[in-house]
Design a protein around this motif. Structure first.
Motif, PDB file in Angstrom:
ATOM      1  N   UNK A  60       8.832  -1.644  -8.525  1.00  0.00           N
ATOM      2  CA  UNK A  60       7.493  -1.164  -7.319  1.00  0.00           C
ATOM      3  C   UNK A  60       7.828  -0.835  -5.991  1.00  0.00           C
ATOM      4  N   UNK A  61       7.563   0.157  -5.732  1.00  0.00           N
ATOM      5  CA  UNK A  61       8.421   1.552  -4.733  1.00  0.00           C
ATOM      6  C   UNK A  61       8.681   0.378  -3.758  1.00  0.00           C
ATOM      7  N   UNK A  62       8.001  -0.537  -2.567  1.00  0.00           N
ATOM      8  CA  UNK A  62       8.273  -1.559  -1.727  1.00  0.00           C
ATOM      9  C   UNK A  62       9.685  -1.791  -1.583  1.00  0.00           C
ATOM     10  N   UNK A  63       9.876  -1.932  -3.129  1.00  0.00           N
ATOM     11  CA  UNK A  63      10.485  -3.252  -4.037  1.00  0.00           C
ATOM     12  C   UNK A  63      12.337  -2.365  -3.005  1.00  0.00           C
ATOM     13  N   UNK A  65      12.522   0.640  -1.471  1.00  0.00           N
ATOM     14  CA  UNK A  65      12.356   1.385  -0.154  1.00  0.00           C
ATOM     15  C   UNK A  65      11.432   1.226   1.248  1.00  0.00           C
ATOM     16  N   UNK A  66      11.011  -0.044   1.054  1.00  0.00           N
ATOM     17  CA  UNK A  66      10.973  -0.617   2.257  1.00  0.00           C
ATOM     18  C   UNK A  66       9.105  -0.277   2.671  1.00  0.00           C
ATOM     19  N   UNK A 103       2.770   6.086   6.250  1.00  0.00           N
ATOM     20  CA  UNK A 103       2.107   6.867   5.264  1.00  0.00           C
ATOM     21  C   UNK A 103       1.415   6.171   4.433  1.00  0.00           C
ATOM     22  N   UNK A 104       1.039   5.210   5.344  1.00  0.00           N
ATOM     23  CA  UNK A 104       0.660   3.899   4.691  1.00  0.00           C
ATOM     24  C   UNK A 104      -0.800   4.052   4.600  1.00  0.00           C
ATOM     25  N   UNK A 144       2.861  -0.185  -3.774  1.00  0.00           N
ATOM     26  CA  UNK A 144       2.713  -1.245  -5.181  1.00  0.00           C
ATOM     27  C   UNK A 144       2.533   0.538  -6.169  1.00  0.00           C
ATOM     28  N   UNK A 145       3.062   0.971  -6.231  1.00  0.00           N
ATOM     29  CA  UNK A 145       3.453   1.992  -7.846  1.00  0.00           C
ATOM     30  C   UNK A 145       4.712   1.967  -7.872  1.00  0.00           C
ATOM     31  N   UNK A 146       5.155   1.610  -8.897  1.00  0.00           N
ATOM     32  CA  UNK A 146       6.086   1.527  -9.866  1.00  0.00           C
ATOM     33  C   UNK A 146       6.518   3.059 -10.133  1.00  0.00           C
ATOM     34  N   UNK A 147       7.154   3.753  -9.490  1.00  0.00           N
ATOM     35  CA  UNK A 147       7.534   4.867  -8.858  1.00  0.00           C
ATOM     36  C   UNK A 147       9.167   4.544  -8.318  1.00  0.00           C
ATOM     37  N   UNK A 148      10.168   5.794  -8.428  1.00  0.00           N
ATOM     38  CA  UNK A 148      11.576   5.491  -7.239  1.00  0.00           C
ATOM     39  C   UNK A 148      11.634   6.938  -6.661  1.00  0.00           C
ATOM     40  N   UNK A 149      10.934   7.603  -6.882  1.00  0.00           N
ATOM     41  CA  UNK A 149      11.263   9.073  -6.210  1.00  0.00           C
ATOM     42  C   UNK A 149      11.241   8.454  -4.521  1.00  0.00           C
ATOM     43  N   UNK A 150      11.519   9.026  -3.756  1.00  0.00           N
ATOM     44  CA  UNK A 150      11.418   8.888  -2.712  1.00  0.00           C
ATOM     45  C   UNK A 150      10.029   9.405  -1.427  1.00  0.00           C
TER      46      UNK A 150
END
Ligand code: COI
Length: 355
Positions: A60-63, A65-66, A103-104, A144-150
């Motif tokens: 999950x992105x937040x975990x 890249x905050x 960007x939310x 909440x997206x499971x994605x590791x791209x910035x």
């Protein structure tokens, strides 16, 4: 989003703490508010659910890249038994400004307001009644997206949790000792200082830990460019009274636009005091202290409301303020704000929303 808010009540109830035992942010109520966002749907499924853990994919992105923002406001049980939120519209506005900076996707302000009203309404029995206690409300949005791209995520979770609280600092409304730091900074021009985003608080921990080990309650941050101008005190806005002038740093992007800051400025202007939103350097503060003109220093924030500063330490020198005691204006501000929050004084500007 025009969907009605679904309410799914918990079948069990947790025991409630005694008002006298309340600290800050340790206990959570029976319910939480939730809504989801997906690019194709916008914000959807607003609901009140039993309080419980979120299940997140480790990717999950937040975990990583905050990409997260939050806000903090309070509900008070007034002396008349009514429950009031303090300046909720202002908090919603700030939350959406923080969201845009990260960007939310912002929430519909009306839905955001209703989220606060609905979940506090369901857990209204949790609002403590002793003056000095309240129900702290923590609206939060995470990627909440499971994605590791910035890049900005394509899905988000909005949640609101509630915590019955007493004083923020264990010492209560007592003067605190503050270390002025010039080794670390909390925000830089063009950075995130003006947004209430998780990373700002993570970035503050190291300096405040060092200050605590040295016997201080918190740090006073200086600006990130010159390390000279006052920025914030701990997690609060700062105000200093030098002679007749009350000075607080201007909102130029590095400072969080505090709702208590705004309330204190409005009250002092109404009282006819000389209030300046301008840069104030630590040298000016030291010099004023030397002349006996540094009359009062205090922090403003939702959690502690008004927090008097009894002592400032800068480059090995100690400045005791007002004999280490709460100053008269500090006390007046605290009393005036608290009186409005608990419905003990008129609310001419419509700061409270009774629910
Ligand atoms: C406040 O309300 O003063 C804060 O920002 C503190 C909060 C992060 C616990």
């Amino acid at each position: 989003m025009t969907e009605p808010i679904r309410i799914n009540r918990s079948t069990t109830r947790k025991p409630k703490p005694k008002d006298a035992d309340l600290g800050f942010g340790q206990i959570f109520t029976d319910h939480m508010f939730l809504a989801d966002f997906q690019e194709e749907k916008g914000w959807y499924d607003p609901r009140v659910e039993p309080y419980g853990p979120l299940s997140l994919d480790p990717a999950t992105a937040v975990l990583h890249y905050a990409q997260a923002i939050f806000d903090g406001l309070k509900a008070f049980r007034g002396v008349d038994g009514k429950i009031r939120l303090f300046r909720p519209q202002k908090h919603v506005e700030r939350m959406n400004n923080s969201a845009r900076r990260l960007c939310i996707p912002p929430l519909d302000p009306e839905l955001a307001l209703q989220s606060l009203v609905s979940v506090v309404g369901v857990d209204r029995d949790w609002v403590p009644s002793t003056v000095g206690t309240s129900l702290y409300i923590r609206p939060t949005i995470i990627a909440s997206e499971a994605f590791l791209g910035v890049r900005p995520a394509k899905s988000y979770i909005y949640f609101v949790i509630l915590s019955p609280v007493g004083a923020y600092y264990p010492e209560g409304m007592a003067p605190v000792k503050i270390l002025v730091v010039d080794k670390y900074v909390r925000a830089v021009d063009g950075g995130l200082g003006g947004a209430k985003t998780s990373g700002n608080y993570a970035a503050s921990l190291f300096a405040s830990d060092e200050a605590k080990h040295a016997g201080f309650t918190q740090v006073l941050w200086l600006d990130g460019v010159h390390r000279k101008y006052l920025d914030e005190v701990g997690t609060m806005n700062i105000m200093v009274k030098i002679g007749d002038e009350i000075i607080t740093p201007p909102l130029t992007g590095t400072i969080l636009p505090g709702v208590t800051r705004d309330s204190a400025l409005a009250l002092m202007r109404k009282w006819g005091l000389k209030v300046s939103e301008r840069q104030v350097s630590i040298d000016e503060v030291v010099e004023a202290h030397g002349r006996g003109k540094l009359e009062e220093v205090w922090g403003t924030g939702t959690a502690a409301v008004i927090s008097p500063v009894g002592e400032l330490a800068y480059q090995g020198k100690k400045m005791v303020i007002n004999g280490g005691k709460i100053g008269p204006l500090t006390q007046r501000l605290y009393d005036a704000i608290v009186a409005i929050q608990y419905g003990k004084a008129p609310d001419p500007d419509g700061w409270t929303l009774a629910i």
